[in-house]
Design an enzyme around this catalytic site. Structure first.
Site, PDB file in Angstrom:
ATOM      1  N   ASP A  33       0.828  -1.211   0.000  1.00  0.00           N
ATOM      2  CA  ASP A  33       0.000   0.000   0.000  1.00  0.00           C
ATOM      3  C   ASP A  33       0.864   1.263   0.000  1.00  0.00           C
ATOM      4  O   ASP A  33       1.977   1.261   0.528  1.00  0.00           O
ATOM      5  CB  ASP A  33      -0.899  -0.022   1.248  1.00  0.00           C
ATOM      6  CG  ASP A  33      -2.050   0.968   1.138  1.00  0.00           C
ATOM      7  OD1 ASP A  33      -2.279   1.509   0.043  1.00  0.00           O
ATOM      8  OD2 ASP A  33      -2.719   1.201   2.160  1.00  0.00           O
ATOM      9  N   ARG A  46      -0.454   9.028 -10.000  1.00  0.00           N
ATOM     10  CA  ARG A  46      -0.534   7.836  -9.139  1.00  0.00           C
ATOM     11  C   ARG A  46       0.087   6.617  -9.814  1.00  0.00           C
ATOM     12  O   ARG A  46       0.692   5.767  -9.165  1.00  0.00           O
ATOM     13  CB  ARG A  46      -2.002   7.530  -8.803  1.00  0.00           C
ATOM     14  CG  ARG A  46      -2.680   8.549  -7.935  1.00  0.00           C
ATOM     15  CD  ARG A  46      -4.164   8.211  -7.752  1.00  0.00           C
ATOM     16  NE  ARG A  46      -4.364   6.849  -7.285  1.00  0.00           N
ATOM     17  CZ  ARG A  46      -4.213   6.468  -6.021  1.00  0.00           C
ATOM     18  NH1 ARG A  46      -3.893   7.344  -5.096  1.00  0.00           N
ATOM     19  NH2 ARG A  46      -4.406   5.201  -5.673  1.00  0.00           N
ATOM     20  N   HIS A  50       2.625   2.979  -8.933  1.00  0.00           N
ATOM     21  CA  HIS A  50       2.430   1.556  -9.239  1.00  0.00           C
ATOM     22  C   HIS A  50       3.629   1.007 -10.013  1.00  0.00           C
ATOM     23  O   HIS A  50       4.070  -0.117  -9.783  1.00  0.00           O
ATOM     24  CB  HIS A  50       1.151   1.349 -10.063  1.00  0.00           C
ATOM     25  CG  HIS A  50      -0.093   1.784  -9.341  1.00  0.00           C
ATOM     26  ND1 HIS A  50      -0.326   1.477  -8.017  1.00  0.00           N
ATOM     27  CD2 HIS A  50      -1.176   2.516  -9.744  1.00  0.00           C
ATOM     28  CE1 HIS A  50      -1.498   1.995  -7.647  1.00  0.00           C
ATOM     29  NE2 HIS A  50      -2.026   2.632  -8.685  1.00  0.00           N
ATOM     30  N   TRP A  82     -11.860  -2.180  -8.357  1.00  0.00           N
ATOM     31  CA  TRP A  82     -12.585  -1.842  -9.602  1.00  0.00           C
ATOM     32  C   TRP A  82     -13.273  -0.494  -9.478  1.00  0.00           C
ATOM     33  O   TRP A  82     -13.627   0.133 -10.477  1.00  0.00           O
ATOM     34  CB  TRP A  82     -13.629  -2.913  -9.945  1.00  0.00           C
ATOM     35  CG  TRP A  82     -13.047  -4.248 -10.296  1.00  0.00           C
ATOM     36  CD1 TRP A  82     -13.049  -5.361  -9.508  1.00  0.00           C
ATOM     37  CD2 TRP A  82     -12.383  -4.621 -11.517  1.00  0.00           C
ATOM     38  NE1 TRP A  82     -12.424  -6.404 -10.166  1.00  0.00           N
ATOM     39  CE2 TRP A  82     -12.010  -5.981 -11.396  1.00  0.00           C
ATOM     40  CE3 TRP A  82     -12.065  -3.947 -12.705  1.00  0.00           C
ATOM     41  CZ2 TRP A  82     -11.341  -6.683 -12.399  1.00  0.00           C
ATOM     42  CZ3 TRP A  82     -11.391  -4.640 -13.710  1.00  0.00           C
ATOM     43  CH2 TRP A  82     -11.037  -5.986 -13.551  1.00  0.00           C
ATOM     44  N   ARG A  84     -12.018   2.213  -8.509  1.00  0.00           N
ATOM     45  CA  ARG A  84     -11.100   3.338  -8.781  1.00  0.00           C
ATOM     46  C   ARG A  84     -11.406   3.943 -10.152  1.00  0.00           C
ATOM     47  O   ARG A  84     -12.075   3.309 -10.976  1.00  0.00           O
ATOM     48  CB  ARG A  84      -9.657   2.824  -8.759  1.00  0.00           C
ATOM     49  CG  ARG A  84      -9.253   2.432  -7.357  1.00  0.00           C
ATOM     50  CD  ARG A  84      -7.802   2.073  -7.253  1.00  0.00           C
ATOM     51  NE  ARG A  84      -7.498   1.827  -5.854  1.00  0.00           N
ATOM     52  CZ  ARG A  84      -6.328   2.033  -5.278  1.00  0.00           C
ATOM     53  NH1 ARG A  84      -5.313   2.464  -5.984  1.00  0.00           N
ATOM     54  NH2 ARG A  84      -6.154   1.795  -3.992  1.00  0.00           N
ATOM     55  N   LEU A 144      11.071 -20.133  -5.067  1.00  0.00           N
ATOM     56  CA  LEU A 144      10.073 -19.291  -4.405  1.00  0.00           C
ATOM     57  C   LEU A 144       8.703 -19.507  -5.051  1.00  0.00           C
ATOM     58  O   LEU A 144       8.589 -19.564  -6.270  1.00  0.00           O
ATOM     59  CB  LEU A 144      10.479 -17.811  -4.550  1.00  0.00           C
ATOM     60  CG  LEU A 144       9.517 -16.786  -3.958  1.00  0.00           C
ATOM     61  CD1 LEU A 144       9.554 -16.822  -2.429  1.00  0.00           C
ATOM     62  CD2 LEU A 144       9.848 -15.380  -4.451  1.00  0.00           C
ATOM     63  N   ARG A 197       1.723  -4.939   6.193  1.00  0.00           N
ATOM     64  CA  ARG A 197       1.059  -3.902   5.399  1.00  0.00           C
ATOM     65  C   ARG A 197       1.904  -2.638   5.458  1.00  0.00           C
ATOM     66  O   ARG A 197       2.284  -2.185   6.546  1.00  0.00           O
ATOM     67  CB  ARG A 197      -0.351  -3.606   5.913  1.00  0.00           C
ATOM     68  CG  ARG A 197      -1.031  -2.543   5.029  1.00  0.00           C
ATOM     69  CD  ARG A 197      -2.465  -2.318   5.356  1.00  0.00           C
ATOM     70  NE  ARG A 197      -3.070  -1.436   4.349  1.00  0.00           N
ATOM     71  CZ  ARG A 197      -4.348  -1.460   3.997  1.00  0.00           C
ATOM     72  NH1 ARG A 197      -5.156  -2.319   4.549  1.00  0.00           N
ATOM     73  NH2 ARG A 197      -4.814  -0.625   3.087  1.00  0.00           N
ATOM     74  N   GLU A 216       0.880 -13.225  12.284  1.00  0.00           N
ATOM     75  CA  GLU A 216       1.357 -12.039  12.998  1.00  0.00           C
ATOM     76  C   GLU A 216       1.221 -10.868  12.034  1.00  0.00           C
ATOM     77  O   GLU A 216       1.590 -10.986  10.855  1.00  0.00           O
ATOM     78  CB  GLU A 216       2.826 -12.202  13.403  1.00  0.00           C
ATOM     79  CG  GLU A 216       3.060 -13.287  14.427  1.00  0.00           C
ATOM     80  CD  GLU A 216       2.309 -13.045  15.737  1.00  0.00           C
ATOM     81  OE1 GLU A 216       2.171 -11.882  16.148  1.00  0.00           O
ATOM     82  OE2 GLU A 216       1.855 -14.041  16.336  1.00  0.00           O
TER      83      GLU A 216
HETATM   84  C1  FPP Z   1      -2.115   0.181  -3.280  1.00  0.00           C
HETATM   85  O1  FPP Z   1      -1.591   1.496  -3.239  1.00  0.00           O
HETATM   86  C2  FPP Z   1      -1.598  -0.501  -4.447  1.00  0.00           C
HETATM   87  C3  FPP Z   1      -2.324  -1.098  -5.431  1.00  0.00           C
HETATM   88  C4  FPP Z   1      -3.795  -1.126  -5.440  1.00  0.00           C
HETATM   89  C5  FPP Z   1      -1.670  -1.730  -6.588  1.00  0.00           C
HETATM   90  C6  FPP Z   1      -0.488  -2.572  -6.188  1.00  0.00           C
HETATM   91  C7  FPP Z   1       0.197  -2.983  -7.405  1.00  0.00           C
HETATM   92  C8  FPP Z   1       1.529  -3.038  -7.544  1.00  0.00           C
HETATM   93  C9  FPP Z   1       2.508  -2.708  -6.504  1.00  0.00           C
HETATM   94  C10 FPP Z   1       2.051  -3.508  -8.839  1.00  0.00           C
HETATM   95  C11 FPP Z   1       2.274  -4.999  -8.729  1.00  0.00           C
HETATM   96  C12 FPP Z   1       2.536  -5.507 -10.052  1.00  0.00           C
HETATM   97  C13 FPP Z   1       2.512  -6.801 -10.383  1.00  0.00           C
HETATM   98  C14 FPP Z   1       2.899  -7.162 -11.729  1.00  0.00           C
HETATM   99  C15 FPP Z   1       2.079  -7.853  -9.462  1.00  0.00           C
HETATM  100  P1  FPP Z   1      -2.580   2.713  -3.432  1.00  0.00           P
HETATM  101  O2  FPP Z   1      -2.689   2.997  -4.871  1.00  0.00           O
HETATM  102  O3  FPP Z   1      -3.877   2.413  -2.738  1.00  0.00           O
HETATM  103  O4  FPP Z   1      -1.812   3.858  -2.697  1.00  0.00           O
HETATM  104  P2  FPP Z   1      -2.455   5.017  -1.819  1.00  0.00           P
HETATM  105  O5  FPP Z   1      -3.153   4.356  -0.666  1.00  0.00           O
HETATM  106  O6  FPP Z   1      -1.277   5.819  -1.389  1.00  0.00           O
HETATM  107  O7  FPP Z   1      -3.389   5.776  -2.705  1.00  0.00           O
END
Ligand code: FPP
Length: 252
Positions: A33, A46, A50, A82, A84, A144, A197, A216
């Site tokens: 997150d 944003r 990602h 979805w 968003r 892994l 988290r 945990e």
């Molecule tokens: C939450 O942060 C993150 C997500 C909803 C997307 C997580 C995706 C990735 C890290 C990419 C992973 C890629 C692969 C290929 C598995 P947020 O957008 O909610 O952040 P915020 O809370 O600061 O707005």
């Protein structure tokens, strides 16, 4: 087995931080997150968060392999995501497709077995094909085990499991923990021992409700795009210092 991962964290470095490498959890789950906030702080869209999040995920996969963690599950897209803006949803779907396509060779060579966990409903055909190829090409790997939770919701998973049971030719008279588990996306995986988290939020947001019953929980203020192998190590040290009794008086 993890030969290639050795380039990451040296055993000497781990010892310095007093991590007991013999007692790392078998299964870690991460709620990645803070991507949006990371980007906003930098005046970026944003989506840049990602994108950076993907690089971090790759680094953390290597670190987990190096530390001898067998199962890593990450929450990449929830059933609630979805909601968003459509541009962000489309960006994420294209990002998954791109990364799964580009990384397939490396994942195969690095002995990583990838599974995508979640509902296949609403995913576009192109993405489904890429997922299918990725899972098939890595299915015999035994390094892994990387589980990417995509279009995943803990409640939806349990409801889907119950409906699958109800649609069986012979509906069982009784269900127990083990038999229910057989109908979950995670049927082949052990329980989560440590759930991390990032970003300072302190909730599990419908992630692995069944699987993390005795996990945990470690919450860190670090935003996912800033998360490092040091942060992972700190979470593991915290895990190792917890008193895990599983509802008993004595430690198991
Ligand atoms: C939450 O942060 C993150 C997500 C909803 C997307 C997580 C995706 C990735 C890290 C990419 C992973 C890629 C692969 C290929 C598995 P947020 O957008 O909610 O952040 P915020 O809370 O600061 O707005």
């Amino acid at each position: 087995m993890f030969g290639v991962f050795k380039r990451w964290t040296s055993q000497k470095e781990i010892k310095k931080h007093s991590l007991d490498v013999k007692k790392v959890p078998e299964h870690i789950a991460i709620i990645m997150d803070g991507n949006g906030r990371w980007a906003k702080k930098r005046g970026l869209p944003r989506t840049a968060g990602h994108q950076k999040g993907v690089q971090v995920l790759k680094e953390i996969c290597y670190a987990c392999g190096d530390l001898g963690i067998k199962y890593l599950s990450v929450f990449a897209f929830s059933t609630e995501n979805w909601e968003r803006p459509v541009t962000e949803v489309n960006f994420l779907m294209n990002l998954f497709k791109k990364v799964f396509t580009e990384e397939i060779g490396e994942l195969e060579n690095e002995n990583v077995r990838v599974q995508i966990l979640g509902s296949r409903n609403n995913l576009d055909k192109g993405l489904l094909q890429v997922i299918d190829r990725l899972e098939k090409r890595t299915q015999n790997n035994d390094g892994l085990f990387l589980n990417v939770c995509l279009n995943y919701g803990g409640r939806a998973e349990i409801i889907e499991a119950v409906n699958k049971i109800l649609s069986e030719d012979q509906i069982p008279e009784k269900i127990d923990e083990e038999s229910l588990k057989e109908f979950l996306y995670t049927k082949d995986l052990p329980d989560v021992e440590l759930m991390i988290r990032t970003s300072g939020e302190m909730r599990i947001s419908n992630f692995f409700l069944y699987q993390s019953a005795y996990a945990e929980l470690v919450f860190t203020p670090v935003l996912w795009p800033n998360f490092t192998k040091e942060d992972l190590k700190n979470a593991l040290i915290e895990f190792q210092n917890r008193d895990r009794r599983f509802g008993r008086v004595e430690k198991r």
